[in-house]
Design a protein around this motif. Structure first.
Motif, PDB file in Angstrom:
ATOM      1  N   LEU A   1       0.828  -1.207   0.000  1.00  0.00           N
ATOM      2  CA  LEU A   1       0.000   0.000   0.000  1.00  0.00           C
ATOM      3  C   LEU A   1       0.865   1.261   0.000  1.00  0.00           C
ATOM      4  O   LEU A   1       0.583   2.225  -0.721  1.00  0.00           O
ATOM      5  N   GLU A   2       1.922   1.255   0.805  1.00  0.00           N
ATOM      6  CA  GLU A   2       2.822   2.402   0.833  1.00  0.00           C
ATOM      7  C   GLU A   2       3.476   2.615  -0.529  1.00  0.00           C
ATOM      8  O   GLU A   2       3.622   3.749  -0.996  1.00  0.00           O
ATOM      9  N   GLN A   3       3.869   1.497  -1.178  1.00  0.00           N
ATOM     10  CA  GLN A   3       4.507   1.602  -2.481  1.00  0.00           C
ATOM     11  C   GLN A   3       3.528   2.093  -3.539  1.00  0.00           C
ATOM     12  O   GLN A   3       3.896   2.896  -4.415  1.00  0.00           O
ATOM     13  N   ILE A   4       2.302   1.632  -3.484  1.00  0.00           N
ATOM     14  CA  ILE A   4       1.291   2.115  -4.430  1.00  0.00           C
ATOM     15  C   ILE A   4       1.109   3.624  -4.284  1.00  0.00           C
ATOM     16  O   ILE A   4       1.059   4.362  -5.272  1.00  0.00           O
ATOM     17  N   ASP A   5       1.030   4.089  -3.045  1.00  0.00           N
ATOM     18  CA  ASP A   5       0.873   5.527  -2.818  1.00  0.00           C
ATOM     19  C   ASP A   5       2.079   6.300  -3.345  1.00  0.00           C
ATOM     20  O   ASP A   5       1.933   7.405  -3.885  1.00  0.00           O
ATOM     21  N   ARG A   6       3.281   5.730  -3.195  1.00  0.00           N
ATOM     22  CA  ARG A   6       4.482   6.381  -3.731  1.00  0.00           C
ATOM     23  C   ARG A   6       4.396   6.463  -5.259  1.00  0.00           C
ATOM     24  O   ARG A   6       4.706   7.506  -5.848  1.00  0.00           O
ATOM     25  N   LEU A   7       3.980   5.382  -5.901  1.00  0.00           N
ATOM     26  CA  LEU A   7       3.848   5.381  -7.351  1.00  0.00           C
ATOM     27  C   LEU A   7       2.821   6.411  -7.816  1.00  0.00           C
ATOM     28  O   LEU A   7       3.037   7.123  -8.809  1.00  0.00           O
ATOM     29  N   LEU A   8       1.713   6.494  -7.108  1.00  0.00           N
ATOM     30  CA  LEU A   8       0.686   7.468  -7.467  1.00  0.00           C
ATOM     31  C   LEU A   8       1.225   8.888  -7.349  1.00  0.00           C
ATOM     32  O   LEU A   8       1.030   9.721  -8.240  1.00  0.00           O
TER      33      LEU A   8
END
Length: 293
Positions: free
Chosen positions: A196-203
């Protein structure tokens, strides 16, 4: 298309290039005659004859070998004096690819290509976009006690790459981002909170850095691409597991640039669509924490 050259012009160019090669290598007529196996008068005639005749293939080849140039260059069939072996050695290099983050070689290539468009098909998610937690999960088993130090040093390089004046186009297969989001395949066992943290970083990065950073997703059932980075017009580098294969000759760079452009042109999801798609995937694994779509 082969350029046709008048016989007299080709003969004149042969004399000019033979004389230049002799001068560059500090080879006298007598020394060249001994190496080629002909009389000195033959070499003298090659340099002074105003006619349209060229020497036979044996003499041309022997002169080229003795002077360290290519026969094609002597005959004006190439603009590069190096031999085929020298050209290949200069255009292709194979170096070790350590199981690490941004090693010195990769960082040097990115610095060399600063200001050019960099086209990138990563082996997994792009390292330059990863969170520290994901880097630790992925690399700590290989780096052992030096993991924290290595990741800290690499973060500085990744930050530089993100802030460099280069356009980055990244093309990934659809299944890669889906496997990551759902923790399958390569990402089996990756905790949900890290995902989830990585997805938010990508976004965040894909929206903040657009259009300088553009991420495309293609269908691997229709298109295939090995892990590769094309550093503008300078070089293209394949990742082959334990080694990098780097090409600097223009034809190969143009070939793989065209291949990458095909991935972008036929991508199922463009850079504009990527954030929306990623939000939908995020909602599928954590609907209660999903951001507004």
């Amino acid at each position: 298309m082969t350029l046709k050259i008048d016989k007299r012009l080709r003969a004149a160019q042969f004399r000019t290039r033979l004389a230049r090669a002799m001068q560059d290598s500090a080879t006298s007529q007598s020394a060249l005659a001994r190496q080629v196996g002909v009389d000195r008068s033959t070499i003298s005639q090659l340099l002074t004859d105003d006619g349209a005749r060229l020497p036979n293939a044996h003499v041309v080849g022997a002169c080229a070998a003795a002077l360290g140039v290519s026969a094609d260059w002597l005959l004006s069939l190439s603009d590069r004096p190096e031999s085929a072996a020298e050209l290949l050695a200069g255009s292709l290099s194979v170096t070790e690819a350590p199981r690490a983050l941004v090693d010195e070689r990769i960082f040097d290539w990115h610095q060399e290509a600063a200001g050019y468009k960099i086209r990138y098909v990563p082996a997994t998610l792009p390292d330059m976009l990863k969170t520290r937690a994901l880097l630790e999960w992925e690399y700590a088993p290989h780096l052992g006690r030096t993991a924290d130090q290595a990741i800290g040093a690499s973060e500085d390089r990744l930050t530089w790459m993100r802030s460099a004046q280069s356009d980055y186009e990244i093309a990934m297969p659809l299944f890669e981002i889906h496997s990551f989001v759902h923790g399958t395949g390569y990402y089996q066992g990756l905790p949900l909170d890290i995902r989830l943290e990585q997805i938010d970083r990508l976004l965040t990065l894909s929206e903040q850095l657009y259009p300088r950073l553009r991420i495309y997703l293609f269908d691997a059932k229709r298109l295939y691409a090995a892990p590769i980075t094309v550093f503008g017009p300078l070089l293209c580098v394949f990742y082959a597991g334990g080694h990098y294969m780097a090409f600097r000759d223009r034809d190969r760079i143009e070939t793989f640039t065209r291949h990458f452009d095909t991935l972008v042109r036929e991508a199922d999801l463009t850079a504009r669509n990527f954030p929306t798609h990623l939000r939908h995937l995020r909602a599928s694994i954590a609907p209660e924490n999903a951001p507004d779509i």
